[in-house]
Design a protein around this motif. Structure first.
Motif, PDB file in Angstrom:
ATOM      1  N   LEU A   1     -10.819 -20.812  59.392  1.00 22.81           N
ATOM      2  CA  LEU A   1     -10.149 -20.100  60.484  1.00 22.81           C
ATOM      3  C   LEU A   1     -10.817 -18.764  60.774  1.00 22.81           C
ATOM      4  CD1 LEU A   1      -6.428 -20.808  59.509  1.00 22.81           C
ATOM      5  CD2 LEU A   1      -7.658 -21.770  61.460  1.00 22.81           C
ATOM      6  N   ALA A   2     -11.184 -18.037  59.715  1.00 20.00           N
ATOM      7  CA  ALA A   2     -11.788 -16.715  59.906  1.00 20.00           C
ATOM      8  C   ALA A   2     -13.149 -16.809  60.584  1.00 20.00           C
ATOM      9  CB  ALA A   2     -11.915 -16.007  58.558  1.00 20.00           C
ATOM     10  N   GLY A   3     -13.967 -17.732  60.139  1.00 24.09           N
ATOM     11  CA  GLY A   3     -15.306 -17.848  60.715  1.00 24.09           C
ATOM     12  C   GLY A   3     -15.289 -18.222  62.184  1.00 24.09           C
ATOM     13  N   ILE A   4     -14.500 -19.229  62.527  1.00 22.04           N
ATOM     14  CA  ILE A   4     -14.424 -19.667  63.927  1.00 22.04           C
ATOM     15  C   ILE A   4     -13.788 -18.588  64.794  1.00 22.04           C
ATOM     16  CG2 ILE A   4     -13.375 -21.374  65.460  1.00 22.04           C
ATOM     17  CD1 ILE A   4     -13.665 -23.391  63.115  1.00 22.04           C
ATOM     18  N   THR A   5     -12.742 -17.933  64.281  1.00 20.41           N
ATOM     19  CA  THR A   5     -12.086 -16.871  65.041  1.00 20.41           C
ATOM     20  C   THR A   5     -13.033 -15.708  65.285  1.00 20.41           C
ATOM     21  OG1 THR A   5      -9.928 -17.465  64.133  1.00 20.41           O
ATOM     22  CG2 THR A   5     -10.135 -15.266  65.057  1.00 20.41           C
ATOM     23  N   TYR A   6     -13.781 -15.297  64.258  1.00 17.85           N
ATOM     24  CA  TYR A   6     -14.733 -14.193  64.409  1.00 17.85           C
ATOM     25  C   TYR A   6     -15.768 -14.515  65.483  1.00 17.85           C
ATOM     26  CZ  TYR A   6     -18.164 -10.596  63.304  1.00 17.85           C
ATOM     27  OH  TYR A   6     -19.038  -9.543  63.397  1.00 17.85           O
ATOM     28  N   ALA A   7     -16.303 -15.727  65.442  1.00 13.18           N
ATOM     29  CA  ALA A   7     -17.320 -16.100  66.423  1.00 13.18           C
ATOM     30  C   ALA A   7     -16.768 -16.046  67.850  1.00 13.18           C
ATOM     31  CB  ALA A   7     -17.856 -17.498  66.116  1.00 13.18           C
ATOM     32  N   LEU A   8     -15.554 -16.537  68.059  1.00 11.85           N
ATOM     33  CA  LEU A   8     -14.963 -16.548  69.397  1.00 11.85           C
ATOM     34  C   LEU A   8     -14.661 -15.135  69.906  1.00 11.85           C
ATOM     35  CD1 LEU A   8     -12.481 -19.549  69.017  1.00 11.85           C
ATOM     36  CD2 LEU A   8     -14.568 -19.497  70.394  1.00 11.85           C
ATOM     37  N   ILE A   9     -14.157 -14.271  69.017  1.00 13.09           N
ATOM     38  CA  ILE A   9     -13.774 -12.931  69.450  1.00 13.09           C
ATOM     39  C   ILE A   9     -14.987 -12.023  69.643  1.00 13.09           C
ATOM     40  CG2 ILE A   9     -12.574 -10.814  68.708  1.00 13.09           C
ATOM     41  CD1 ILE A   9     -10.427 -12.550  67.478  1.00 13.09           C
ATOM     42  N   GLU A  10     -15.964 -12.120  68.754  1.00  9.03           N
ATOM     43  CA  GLU A  10     -17.082 -11.181  68.778  1.00  9.03           C
ATOM     44  C   GLU A  10     -18.247 -11.629  69.655  1.00  9.03           C
ATOM     45  OE1 GLU A  10     -17.046  -8.210  67.514  1.00  9.03           O
ATOM     46  OE2 GLU A  10     -15.035  -8.478  66.659  1.00  9.03           O
ATOM     47  N   SER A  11     -18.307 -12.894  70.050  1.00  6.23           N
ATOM     48  CA  SER A  11     -19.448 -13.367  70.841  1.00  6.23           C
ATOM     49  C   SER A  11     -19.605 -12.657  72.185  1.00  6.23           C
ATOM     50  CB  SER A  11     -19.357 -14.883  71.050  1.00  6.23           C
ATOM     51  OG  SER A  11     -18.175 -15.231  71.739  1.00  6.23           O
ATOM     52  N   PRO A  12     -18.523 -12.266  72.897  1.00 10.40           N
ATOM     53  CA  PRO A  12     -18.738 -11.546  74.154  1.00 10.40           C
ATOM     54  C   PRO A  12     -19.461 -10.218  73.975  1.00 10.40           C
ATOM     55  CG  PRO A  12     -16.500 -12.398  74.057  1.00 10.40           C
ATOM     56  CD  PRO A  12     -17.095 -12.584  72.700  1.00 10.40           C
ATOM     57  N   ASN A  13     -19.241  -9.542  72.850  1.00  9.74           N
ATOM     58  CA  ASN A  13     -19.876  -8.245  72.621  1.00  9.74           C
ATOM     59  C   ASN A  13     -21.243  -8.376  71.965  1.00  9.74           C
ATOM     60  OD1 ASN A  13     -17.549  -6.894  73.585  1.00  9.74           O
ATOM     61  ND2 ASN A  13     -16.574  -7.061  71.574  1.00  9.74           N
ATOM     62  N   ARG A  14     -21.356  -9.284  71.016  1.00 12.81           N
ATOM     63  CA  ARG A  14     -22.603  -9.413  70.255  1.00 12.81           C
ATOM     64  C   ARG A  14     -23.544 -10.471  70.808  1.00 12.81           C
ATOM     65  NH1 ARG A  14     -22.049  -6.753  65.335  1.00 12.81           N
ATOM     66  NH2 ARG A  14     -19.901  -6.167  64.780  1.00 12.81           N
ATOM     67  N   GLY A  15     -22.994 -11.427  71.576  1.00 15.22           N
ATOM     68  CA  GLY A  15     -23.802 -12.522  72.092  1.00 15.22           C
ATOM     69  C   GLY A  15     -23.835 -13.685  71.117  1.00 15.22           C
ATOM     70  N   TRP A  16     -23.925 -14.897  71.675  1.00 13.05           N
ATOM     71  CA  TRP A  16     -23.922 -16.086  70.822  1.00 13.05           C
ATOM     72  C   TRP A  16     -25.170 -16.182  69.960  1.00 13.05           C
ATOM     73  CZ3 TRP A  16     -19.900 -18.818  69.564  1.00 13.05           C
ATOM     74  CH2 TRP A  16     -18.797 -18.870  70.423  1.00 13.05           C
ATOM     75  N   GLY A  17     -26.220 -15.421  70.327  1.00 13.67           N
ATOM     76  CA  GLY A  17     -27.440 -15.437  69.515  1.00 13.67           C
ATOM     77  C   GLY A  17     -27.420 -14.462  68.361  1.00 13.67           C
ATOM     78  N   SER A  18     -26.363 -13.688  68.227  1.00 17.53           N
ATOM     79  CA  SER A  18     -26.264 -12.715  67.143  1.00 17.53           C
ATOM     80  C   SER A  18     -26.220 -13.422  65.791  1.00 17.53           C
ATOM     81  CB  SER A  18     -25.003 -11.869  67.326  1.00 17.53           C
ATOM     82  OG  SER A  18     -24.674 -11.189  66.131  1.00 17.53           O
TER      83      SER A  18
END
Length: 496
Positions: free
Chosen positions: A215-232
């Motif tokens: 849950l934590a990993g998937i949630t982090y990716a969804l929340i932080e991807s707009p700021n960091r980018g999916w390539g982060s």
């Protein structure tokens, strides 16, 4: 070890146990509804981005969803009274940390801790009632617990809005301090100790840890991807950990069999599996709607926190007034069509809420959608609980309800993480009325779509339960519908 006589509801000890369990679980339910109303104030005071607000909600949901079954098992093994009191103290201290947080980062960390406390106290409430009362009074006692807990949920936005406007958003958490102290004193005074036989307890630490990581990993990716980018690297790494942990969770649970936190035998029932997918979808829509409406009413329509709490109150009142009748109807006709019709009614309500904009008129732009959304929930919630129980063997009724409870929270977690990403709400855009309005209206389309998808699942897959299983579910529902772990034969100790 002595075994005390089971309690009667009319006795002072029985009323004391009921009071302690209602007050403690009511804190957790109250907190869940107050925080949504407080989000705009938290964002403005702590200079938070949308991601910060998402984590404020999801930090709590994540640890609660991941550890609620483990919390129930821990109470079964160590002692329900001990873990119940530990959970209250933990939750209360975490609430204080939330209230004094000077930064959004500290608030998020405290919310993670608060969710872990709730995972300890919430399952204990029902297990204590089950273990403490005479068998012929358990149904009535659980009904009283459910009713008063529902009232605390209904009062959350109302009381929270008043405190937030009059004092500060910090009082959304400070209100838990006196409640927690009284709950601990009541538990020490009246609640007897009980535990399950050692051979009946499950203590699946690895399963809980893998669930939390997933849950934590998937949630982090969804929340932080707009700021960091999916390539982060951080986003890619978090997503990889989340997916790998989810796969690992399935493999570990299959290997453990009946000793697992979520026994694979449950999912041999196709209906049970579909009902949990249905739960994820429907509760994702419910939570996404609640998140966006609370922020939009304040930052776009100009409502204050108290008015926002009042605006959404009719839906909760409908749930309190009509849920029992909805359950009675499902008893007569079976759950399938209520599970199909309820989400459609709720979806129409969500679409009507898209009328909210600057200076929205409550009677024409808000109330119709709130009422229809509430009627939709009334139609589907009670039949869903009963259908879940009817889809498995009676010996699995408690754990089945617990899995379904976790599925609802997981749906909420993913929705609040994903919806702002899907509708392009990032950074401080929630403070800009025009941008928030556009994102809100698109989010409501997504929520309505999820409700329609839930309806489709019910129509296609959830045929009428076998007659024997259905009637068994109805008779079992009153003692297991709110349980979050198996209710087993207990041994008890007198209160110290």
């Amino acid at each position: 070890m002595t075994t005390p006589t089971p309690l009667r509801l009319k006795s002072s000890a029985g009323r004391g146990v009921l009071f302690a369990t209602i007050l403690a679980s009511g804190m957790a339910f109250l907190d869940g509804t107050i925080v949504n109303v407080a989000l705009p104030h938290i964002g403005a005071d702590l200079n938070s981005s949308v991601a910060g607000l998402q984590w404020t909600v999801n930090g709590y949901l994540l640890t609660l969803a991941a550890f609620v079954l483990l919390g129930g098992s821990l109470g079964d093994r160590v002692g329900r009274r001990k873990i119940f009191i530990l959970g209250i103290v933990w939750f209360t201290v975490a609430s204080l940390l939330c209230a004094i947080s000077p930064t959004i980062g500290m608030l998020i960390g405290a919310r993670f801790l608060q969710g872990a406390g709730a995972a300890l106290l919430t399952p204990g409430s029902l297990a204590i009632i089950q273990a403490s009362f005479q068998a012929d009074e358990r149904g009535k006692t659980i009904g009283l617990w459910s009713g008063f807990s529902g009232i605390s949920t209904a009062l959350g936005p109302f009381v929270g809005g008043f405190l937030i406007d009059a004092l500060s958003w910090r009082w959304a958490f400070l209100i838990n301090l006196p409640l927690g102290v009284v709950a601990v004193l009541a538990a020490l005074r009246w609640v007897p100790e009980s535990r399950a036989p050692k051979e009946a307890t499950r203590f699946d630490v690895s399963g809980a840890a893998l669930a939390a990581l997933a849950l934590a990993g998937i949630t982090y990716a969804l929340i932080e991807s707009p700021n960091r980018g999916w390539g982060s690297p951080l986003v890619i790494g978090a997503l990889g950990i989340g997916v790998a942990s989810a796969v690992g969770f399935v493999l570990v649970e299959r290997h453990k069999g009946d000793a697992a936190m979520t026994p694979p035998a449950l999912f041999r029932s196709r209906v049970f599996s579909i009902l949990n997918i249905y739960t994820v979808v429907v509760y994702a829509a419910l939570s996404g709607q609640s998140f966006f409406v609370a922020v939009t009413l304040q930052n776009v329509a100009g409502y204050d926190a108290f008015q926002t709490g009042l605006a959404t109150l009719p839906a909760t009142v409908l749930m309190l007034l009509l849920s029992a009748r909805s359950g009675d109807l499902a008893t007569r006709i079976g759950p399938r069509w209520q599970l199909a019709v309820g989400p459609i009614v709720a979806a129409v309500g969500v679409l009507l809420l898209r009328r909210i904009g600057p200076h929205a008129n409550y009677l024409t732009d808000v109330l119709p959608g709130v009422l229809l959304f509430g009627l939709g929930l009334v139609t589907l919630v009670a039949p869903l609980t009963t259908a879940v129980l009817g889809a498995v063997e009676m010996r699995h009724s408690g754990i089945a309800s617990g899995v379904n409870n976790a599925a609802a929270r997981a749906g909420a977690l993913v929705a609040i993480a994903a919806l702002p990403l899907l509708v392009g709400l990032t950074g401080a855009a929630y403070e800009v009325p025009a941008q928030l309005t556009a994102s809100f209206r698109e989010a409501m389309l997504w929520c309505a779509g999820l409700m329609v998808a839930g309806s489709g699942l019910a129509v296609v897959f959830c045929g009428r339960l076998p007659k024997i299983a259905w009637h068994r579910a109805v008779t079992t529902m009153t003692t297991a519908s709110h349980s979050v772990h198996p209710v087993r034969e207990t041994t008890s100790e007198p209160t110290s």
